[in-house]
Enzyme design. Sequence first.
Site, PDB file in Angstrom:
ATOM      1  N   GLU A  59       0.809  -1.223   0.000  1.00 33.38           N
ATOM      2  CA  GLU A  59       0.000   0.000   0.000  1.00 33.38           C
ATOM      3  C   GLU A  59       0.840   1.270   0.000  1.00 33.38           C
ATOM      4  OE1 GLU A  59      -0.781  -2.605   1.970  1.00 33.38           O
ATOM      5  OE2 GLU A  59      -2.753  -3.225   1.276  1.00 33.38           O
ATOM      6  N   HIS A  75     -11.620  -3.957   8.852  1.00 34.46           N
ATOM      7  CA  HIS A  75     -12.117  -3.791   7.479  1.00 34.46           C
ATOM      8  C   HIS A  75     -13.357  -2.896   7.456  1.00 34.46           C
ATOM      9  CE1 HIS A  75      -9.553  -7.304   6.919  1.00 34.46           C
ATOM     10  NE2 HIS A  75      -9.637  -7.153   5.637  1.00 34.46           N
TER      11      HIS A  75
END
Lengths: 344, 325
Positions: B60, B129
């Site tokens: 990321e 999440h």
Amino acid sequence: MATRSKVSASANGQPRASKKPARADLIPTEWGEAGAIERLRKMMLIRAFEEKAEELFSLGRVHGTMHLSIGQEASAVGAASALRVGDYLLNTHRGHGHCLAWFGSDEKLMMAEFMGKESGYCRGRGGSMHIANVDANNLGANGIVAGGLPISVGVGLSIKQRATDQVCLSVFGDGGANTGAFHESVNMASIWQLPVIYLCENNQYAMSMPMKKAFNIPQVSDRAKGYGIPGVTVDGNDIVAVYRVFQDAVARARAGQGPTLIEALTYRWRGHSKSDKQAYRTRDEVKEWQAQDPIRRFGRVLKLSDAEFDGHRVWADQRINEAVAFSEASAEPKIDQILEGIFA
Amino acid sequence: MRELTYVEAIREALNQAMAADPRVFLIGEDVGVYGGAFGASAGLHQQYGAGRVVDTPISEAGIAGACVGAALTGMRPVGEIQFMDFITISMEQLVLQAAKIRYMFGGKATVPMVLRTPGGSGTGAAAQHSESLENWFVHIPGLKVVMPSTPYDAKGLLLSAIDDDNPVIFVEHKLLYKTKGPVPEEPYRIPLTQTDVKRVGQHLTVVATSMMVPRALQAAEQLAAEGIELEVVDPRTLSPLDDAPIIRSVIKTGRLMVVHEAHRNGGFGGEIVGRVAESEAFDYLEAPIKRLCGLDVPIPYNRTLEAAAVPQVADIVREAKALVK
């Protein structure tokens, strides 16, 4: 396949040349006498800039801090010598040398930035750690260790998508090689065969952490194998040696053969920044490395007399004094413009 | 008008931007053959090839950095961070590089990049999440933060974000992806920094973001039957914020409730409340301001607890009644 180094680190971290080439091998013919002198002068200009920066700080004429690359000049000038106008640079917090060695650099605009003036490269907003010259594809020094490494992936991708033969020089230090950003960046550049040259300037210390304590391998370049790219360790205080390994890496990059990891062994003569008492190393160690002064070494290669050598340094000091005069005569940024340049 | 889902509207915007400008490319985890974890780029790999729909390793920081570097050198990258939670790994590149490069370089560089990412809870994916981290980015000068709540807004705002010469964090919502609404076929732009009044009413101003906009509109329907008219205001771009319509609305209604899914502590609601309190609308307030936000708790897994952690329609109805009575 990873190429092996011509130079390896000895147990005490000192560079140890495996062979001493004859003089004819030392000065690249494409440089010529004039080109070689020009490079010597460029290294002297970097040294003069940083010594002046240090002086201005101790006199209280600049504030903040700075990270000096005194002793590391051959790495910057040797690398830039193998690149050309249009290539990209991502630089580090210890980046004065690379910025001055880069194409079209102007020490006046650099000094003005260092002194926080509106006429500086970044209008005085960036300072020592953020000097950039975007027009010349110098994409800036970086205050974050390894901060430029992920960015170089994007530069490499951009080159590939635009289908040019530019290359990106991405500089970091031995400290940066231990960040996650290093891993992500080198891996991505490798899988996509991007034209990025990773230059690890191993100056033996990440602030106070010695290379030997921060790595369980002898050389940073050993890591290249894990990414499937060539890795090479070079005597970073030998401008010609740096140039030679860069020539190979640049040729591969321009030919679409992907990235290379180059480790330049060198030494930071000064402390990490202005607050460093240097309790982690001895004076003797510093002296040993100072005997490897890249500028004096190249002066010897060029067989310059003391007077000739000193004459070039006088030239460099003169240029830097003019840069200081320019900067001091330059305007301060205006407070009512403080919010300019946040958004395009 | 033709109807599309929110995710289809996003895909159409990506497709139209890529067709119109060769500098636009997509990069992220599983954006290629897989089509993106939520299908936003489905089919684009087949259409544009791996060179323009770039699948990445699980990196990321690398994705964000790749966007910064490509944007600095003439491209217009659109990155995807698969879940907003994972943007924590990208923070250095976004906050210290993307946001600051232009300013640090004296206004001489541009970073025209978009980073799309789905936030929000409601999928049973629990604490790692389900984050709503938009206000982290609102806090950073140099970043724009966009958060569409309808398919129409998603397409028009994404096309504007891709056109924009600044780094834009484009926050989608997992529960909105399947919602439907009218979306014109041709490319159109909704300007960034343009707050939208989604429903006109005179009793209470409800400033809502993302998934809370449809919930506020549902609540408004219910309350209308009881004679309470909510004015639902959607900032759409959280930063830079167009606050004038919010202030005008509060002057009209005399009451303000801010509804967002993110935690209340340090959340965007505080910024809205602060702007109103500093404005001429302060003199018009007839009741205390209410922030109805996600609880200050990691999103729990259990279905009942998960729903209880963020505002639901019934919560909005209840709090609105309390404010208006």
